[in-house]
Design a protein around this motif. Structure first.
Motif, PDB file in Angstrom:
ATOM      1  N   GLU A   1      63.651 -42.751 113.014  1.00 19.12           N
ATOM      2  CA  GLU A   1      62.755 -42.299 114.070  1.00 19.12           C
ATOM      3  C   GLU A   1      62.605 -40.796 114.049  1.00 19.12           C
ATOM      4  O   GLU A   1      63.566 -40.083 113.806  1.00 19.12           O
ATOM      5  N   VAL A   2      61.425 -40.333 114.314  1.00 15.59           N
ATOM      6  CA  VAL A   2      61.211 -38.886 114.465  1.00 15.59           C
ATOM      7  C   VAL A   2      60.350 -38.653 115.677  1.00 15.59           C
ATOM      8  O   VAL A   2      59.522 -39.478 116.038  1.00 15.59           O
ATOM      9  N   ILE A   3      60.626 -37.469 116.247  1.00 13.74           N
ATOM     10  CA  ILE A   3      59.736 -37.075 117.327  1.00 13.74           C
ATOM     11  C   ILE A   3      58.713 -36.162 116.681  1.00 13.74           C
ATOM     12  O   ILE A   3      59.068 -35.188 116.015  1.00 13.74           O
ATOM     13  N   SER A   4      57.477 -36.454 116.801  1.00 10.21           N
ATOM     14  CA  SER A   4      56.471 -35.557 116.240  1.00 10.21           C
ATOM     15  C   SER A   4      55.534 -35.132 117.357  1.00 10.21           C
ATOM     16  O   SER A   4      55.639 -35.610 118.484  1.00 10.21           O
ATOM     17  N   HIS A   5      54.670 -34.191 117.021  1.00 10.47           N
ATOM     18  CA  HIS A   5      53.761 -33.665 118.030  1.00 10.47           C
ATOM     19  C   HIS A   5      52.337 -33.782 117.583  1.00 10.47           C
ATOM     20  O   HIS A   5      52.049 -33.648 116.400  1.00 10.47           O
ATOM     21  N   VAL A   6      51.474 -34.076 118.520  1.00 10.33           N
ATOM     22  CA  VAL A   6      50.044 -34.066 118.222  1.00 10.33           C
ATOM     23  C   VAL A   6      49.336 -33.136 119.191  1.00 10.33           C
ATOM     24  O   VAL A   6      49.847 -32.866 120.278  1.00 10.33           O
ATOM     25  N   LEU A   7      48.175 -32.645 118.788  1.00  9.61           N
ATOM     26  CA  LEU A   7      47.441 -31.683 119.613  1.00  9.61           C
ATOM     27  C   LEU A   7      46.676 -32.393 120.728  1.00  9.61           C
ATOM     28  O   LEU A   7      46.130 -33.470 120.515  1.00  9.61           O
ATOM     29  N   SER A   8      46.657 -31.779 121.872  1.00  9.76           N
ATOM     30  CA  SER A   8      45.794 -32.272 122.957  1.00  9.76           C
ATOM     31  C   SER A   8      44.380 -31.797 122.615  1.00  9.76           C
ATOM     32  O   SER A   8      44.194 -30.952 121.733  1.00  9.76           O
ATOM     33  N   PRO A   9      43.351 -32.290 123.314  1.00  8.96           N
ATOM     34  CA  PRO A   9      41.981 -31.815 123.014  1.00  8.96           C
ATOM     35  C   PRO A   9      41.860 -30.293 123.106  1.00  8.96           C
ATOM     36  O   PRO A   9      41.220 -29.660 122.275  1.00  8.96           O
ATOM     37  N   GLU A  10      42.518 -29.728 124.109  1.00  7.79           N
ATOM     38  CA  GLU A  10      42.454 -28.254 124.240  1.00  7.79           C
ATOM     39  C   GLU A  10      43.177 -27.591 123.066  1.00  7.79           C
ATOM     40  O   GLU A  10      42.706 -26.609 122.501  1.00  7.79           O
ATOM     41  N   GLY A  11      44.322 -28.165 122.712  1.00  7.20           N
ATOM     42  CA  GLY A  11      45.095 -27.645 121.570  1.00  7.20           C
ATOM     43  C   GLY A  11      44.275 -27.688 120.299  1.00  7.20           C
ATOM     44  O   GLY A  11      44.306 -26.753 119.471  1.00  7.20           O
ATOM     45  N   ALA A  12      43.521 -28.783 120.123  1.00 10.03           N
ATOM     46  CA  ALA A  12      42.719 -28.935 118.915  1.00 10.03           C
ATOM     47  C   ALA A  12      41.621 -27.874 118.864  1.00 10.03           C
ATOM     48  O   ALA A  12      41.308 -27.331 117.796  1.00 10.03           O
TER      49      ALA A  12
END
Ligand code: PHE
Length: 532
Positions: free
Chosen positions: A63-74
């Motif tokens: 398992e890994v914790i990863s991060h994705v961008l929010s619309p604002e982040g994108a």
């Protein structure tokens, strides 16, 4: 198939390297980048499970914790942070006129101007000059944008958790649980994907290929198809109920299995004239192959043809020529009275002086049949009988809401010495009362084989009118005496359709709802148990 290409890639990579330490190091077919994304790993998992089910591989998941961008982040990853956009909009220090906050707002938008100004001051990227704003430095490094770009491609950030936490707080990224896998060769490892067989076929057994075939594993966890319970058709439920009424009244059930009868048994033996319209093609289905029936017993046949042609037993007969061909035609029985006639002829065997053994049960339902008139004393071989049948009959009818070309008849027959019309009426009153029909009326009618004949009417409370429910009568001497019955034996009978009371009971007004291809299985399954 895309998943097959991926399975092949996994097998080839295992073949080359022995293991796949981290599935994020794979590049999926038709892709340019490493399979680091969450979606890519989900696709890989599907391929791994398919290979695992054939024991071609084994795998461990991590398992890994990863991060994705929010619309604002994108948006920031693409266009830069708010502060960077504010800095870029301003003129350099000492060159041109400073920009007023109002001008900035129109240039970069209200939201960016508001958030960006504060941060840009903090970073010392901009300064005030008079009433306006100018750049404080020649160049900037937009760390937020770079961090977000890194997160977007790797799901992680090298600069660490503190920055990640800050970006999460600013709602520029969201956390997501991810998986990746380590893959090893399984016991059935091979680089060729043979589609597993799902069935063992006769061909495989004959050719011997079953020995080398790979079979898809049984999934014992799979839920089975829910079994559909059987259900009795409403007609069968009503039939059972009527049968019980007859049995309760001491009647024995007649055999009715022959749908095909000869015209002799269906009509002639019942003294139905050979020219009677009911015998026309428009009313009766005739059989074309074979065309003729076997001849009936010759003496009886002779007595029947004689009573038709010349009369006898006190009758003048029809005085019309007798046709042997007409009598030997085969047809689908038009009424169950054809079966009753067979039974009556059999009942009269002793009276004809024929040796008969063990037939009591056939006529009396085990017990000795007793009617209102009790047992006979005369020594002529006659024994009383109470018989019934419920079975199918066929008529060449125009089909409509209440008529089909085949339907069921319920029939009762009682034979005893000295029976009267009052006995018949009495029997029918009891019978219909047991069916819940208390109000019955009788109307004189005509049948070629009964005299007198009565039509039976019942009051239908829902329709608020009298409806015809049956037909009855006392069989004529022209029918009974050629069979050999003594002169004082009377036989009466009544018949009704099974469909009519069933339709009334279930409130059905179109017979096609009850029988045929328009019947709803659900309706059948949910039909109530009957109790008239
Ligand atoms: N066979 C008659 C019918 O088809 C019914 C019936 C049976 C009438 C017995 C009289 C006696 O309608």
């Amino acid at each position: 198939m895309a998943s097959e290409a991926l399975q092949q890639l996994i097998l080839d990579t295992l073949n080359e390297h022995g293991t796949i330490k981290d599935t994020r190091s794979l590049i999926l077919p038709n892709q340019l980048e490493l399979a680091t994304s969450h979606d890519a790993q989900i696709t890989i998992l599907g391929a791994l499970n398919s290979l695992l089910s054939r024991d071609m591989i084994r795998y461990e998941s991590h398992e890994v914790i990863s991060h994705v961008l929010s619309p604002e982040g994108a948006q920031i990853a693409k266009e830069g942070s708010h502060e960077a956009r504010v800095w870029a909009a301003l003129p350099p220090k000492g060159q041109g006129s400073p920009m007023t906050p109002a001008q900035l707002k129109t240039k970069v938008g209200e939201a960016t101007a508001k958030v960006g100004q504060g941060n840009a001051f903090k970073q010392k990227w901009i300064v005030k000059e008079g009433d306006g704003l100018v750049k404080a430095v020649d160049s900037i490094k937009d760390v937020t944008q770079l961090d977000l770009q890194e997160i977007d491609t790797t799901g992680d950030l090298k600069s660490g958790e503190k920055v990640l936490a800050d970006l999460r707080k600013r709602k520029l990224i969201v956390q997501r649980k991810g998986q990746w896998f380590t893959v090893h060769k399984g016991v059935n490892f091979s680089t060729s994907i043979a589609k597993p067989e799902t069935d063992l076929t006769a061909d495989m057994l004959a050719s011997g290929t079953w020995k080398t075939s790979t079979f898809k594993k049984y999934n014992f966890e799979a839920e089975g198809i829910p079994p559909a319970g059987g259900a009795l058709h409403p007609l069968l439920k009503v039939r059972e109920e009527i049968r019980n009424i007859f049995l309760e009244m001491g009647f024995a059930e007649m055999p009715t299995s022959s749908f095909v009868e000869s015209a002799f048994w269906c009509f002639d033996a019942l003294f139905v004239p050979q020219q009677h319209p009911a015998r026309d093609l428009q009313d009766t289905f005739y059989i074309s192959d074979p065309v003729k029936s076997l001849p009936p017993e010759p003496l009886y046949y002779k007595r029947v043809s004689t009573v038709h042609e010349y009369g006898g037993y006190g009758s003048t007969g029809y005085r019309a020529p007798w046709s042997h061909d007409e009598s030997s035609k085969l047809l689908l029985r038009t009424h169950t009275t054809a079966s009753s006639t067979h039974m009556l002829y059999k009942l009269a065997a002793r009276c004809r002086g024929e040796e008969v053994e063990g037939d009591e049960k056939e006529f009396t339902h085990g017990a000795k049949a007793t009617t209102a008139h009790g047992e006979s004393t005369a020594d002529d071989g006659f024994q009383p009988a109470k018989l019934f049948s419920i079975d199918r009959v066929f008529r060449n009818e125009t089909m409509d809401a209440t008529h089909l070309a085949e339907f069921h008849q319920v029939e009762g027959v009682v034979a005893d010495r000295g029976l009267t019309l009052a006995d018949l009426i009495g029997f029918m009153r009891v019978f219909f009362k047991k069916m819940g029909i208390e109000k019955v009326r009788f109307k004189p009618a005509y049948n070629p084989y009964t005299e007198p004949s009565l039509e039976i009417f019942a009051f239908h409370p829902m329709l608020n009118k009298w409806v015809e429910v049956g037909n009855s009568g006392m069989f004529r001497p022209e029918m009974l005496e050629p069979m050999g019955f003594p002169k004082d034996v009377r036989v009466h009978g009544w018949g009704l359709s099974l469909e009519r009371p069933t339709m009334i009971r279930y409130g059905i007004n179109n017979i096609r709802t009850l029988l045929g291809h328009k019947v709803s299985i659900e309706g059948i399954e949910n039909s109530a148990a009957v109790m008239f």
